[in-house]
Enzyme design. Structure first.
Site, short mmCIF file in Angstrom:
data_model
loop_
_atom_site.label_atom_id
_atom_site.label_comp_id
_atom_site.label_asym_id
_atom_site.label_seq_id
_atom_site.Cartn_x
_atom_site.Cartn_y
_atom_site.Cartn_z
CG ASP A 40 -2.13 -0.90 1.04
OD1 ASP A 40 -2.32 -1.44 -0.07
OD2 ASP A 40 -2.90 -1.06 2.01
NE ARG A 43 -5.11 21.24 28.23
CZ ARG A 43 -4.56 20.41 29.09
NH1 ARG A 43 -5.32 19.59 29.81
NH2 ARG A 43 -3.25 20.37 29.26
CG ASP A 79 -1.39 12.87 23.15
OD1 ASP A 79 -1.19 13.75 24.02
OD2 ASP A 79 -1.30 11.65 23.38
CB THR A 99 -8.04 1.26 6.50
OG1 THR A 99 -7.45 1.79 5.31
CG2 THR A 99 -9.49 0.91 6.24
CB ALA A 100 -3.91 4.78 7.57
CB ALA A 157 -8.23 7.94 11.06
CG LEU A 158 -8.68 1.22 12.18
CD1 LEU A 158 -10.19 1.32 12.16
CD2 LEU A 158 -8.21 0.12 11.22
#
EC number: 2.7.1.23
Length: 290
Positions: free
Chosen positions: A72, A174, A176, A187-188, A190-191
């Site tokens: 990928d 507030r 990270d 699927t990267a 954010a998952l």
């Protein structure tokens, strides 16, 4: 072979397992079919010296389609270079099954023959366009096929953000950091932040906070046509980084603002007719079968 694709770019990850054999089989098939072949410089050492080679910008200008052999990450790297020129991509997977590269080496020639003959499913995916504003002026900009990330740049400090959607205040947080993701990027990173998986062609954007201080601050899905604006809240120990697919913007200041929207044009991936995104999810994520 009658085809709308006459010049084929070959792009590969040089150190991937089985790369030499897979590229050799594809190269032999394309030569036999009478098609023009343009090999990306990075994997030129795997081809005969007589092979025609080119840089990514040259491939973008001259190729009708790009065949990407790797994973990928290899396909996404090619897409960043080629999508502005409208070059569609076909992914041949080496190693573990990918979300984007879905053709196995054993099927590469047969599947590629079908795709070049027009038997395929075309999938359009939109990147994000981001810009960093200072005093109303754009000082940096970039595009992201997966995600734009705003964070403190430090594992030991949080960042304070205010987010608006189409000029309407959404929230302050507030945390990270904040991930603004495409359906492709869902699927990267954010998952891993608890975001949802979006169908690849959905016109939507995910906003996923990274380790928010307020646990009720959850990921949200908005229209892909919306403008996301992120500002920083006053903080004596301010530090921030903004990156598009891990490529950072320089020198982010506390009074700067980030604007993120859908890019003007998509990149295209061509899949075999039997492509099944849900089957890939079941395999990759170990979901139960019937």
């Amino acid at each position: 072979m009658p085809s709308q694709f006459r010049t084929i770019a070959l792009i590969g990850k040089p150190d991937a397992p089985r790369i030499a054999d897979t590229l050799a089989a594809i190269h032999s098939y394309l030569l036999t079919s009478g098609l023009e072949i343009l090999v990306e410089h990075g994997c030129a050492g795997l081809f005969p010296r007589s092979a025609r080679t080119g840089t990514m910008p040259e491939l973008a200008r001259q190729a009708d389609i790009a065949v990407v052999v790797g994973g990928d990450g290899t396909l996404l790297g090619a897409a960043r270079s080629l999508y502005a020129h409208g070059v569609p991509l076909v992914g041949i997977n080496l190693g573990r099954l990918g979300f984007l590269v879905d053709i196995s080496p054993n099927e590469a020639v047969d599947k590629l023959h079908a795709i070049l003959s027009g038997a395929c499913r075309a999938e359009e995916r939109y990147p994000l366009a981001a810009r960093l504003l200072r005093n109303g002026q754009t000082i940096a900009q970039g595009s992201a096929i997966n995600e734009v990330v705003v964070h403190s740049g430090s594992a030991t400090s949080m960042i304070e953000l205010e987010t608006a959607i189409d000029g309407v205040f959404l929230n302050s947080q507030r945390s990270d950091g904040l991930i603004v993701s495409t359906p492709t990027g869902s699927t990267a990173y954010a998952l891993s932040a608890g975001g949802p998986i979006l169908y690849p062609t959905l016109n939507a954007t995910v906003l996923a906070p990274i380790n928010p201080h307020t646990l009720s601050n959850r990921p949200i899905v908005i229209s892909g046509d919306s403008l996301v604006t992120i500002a920083f809240r006053p903080n004596k120990e301010f530090r921030a980084q903004v990156s598009c697919d891990n490529v950072p913007f320089p020198d982010v200041g506390i009074e700067d603002r980030i604007e993120i929207r859908k890019a003007e044009r998509p990149f295209r991936i061509l899949h075999p007719t039997d492509y099944d995104f849900f089957q890939i999810l079941r395999h990759k994520l170990n979901w139960s079968n019937r």
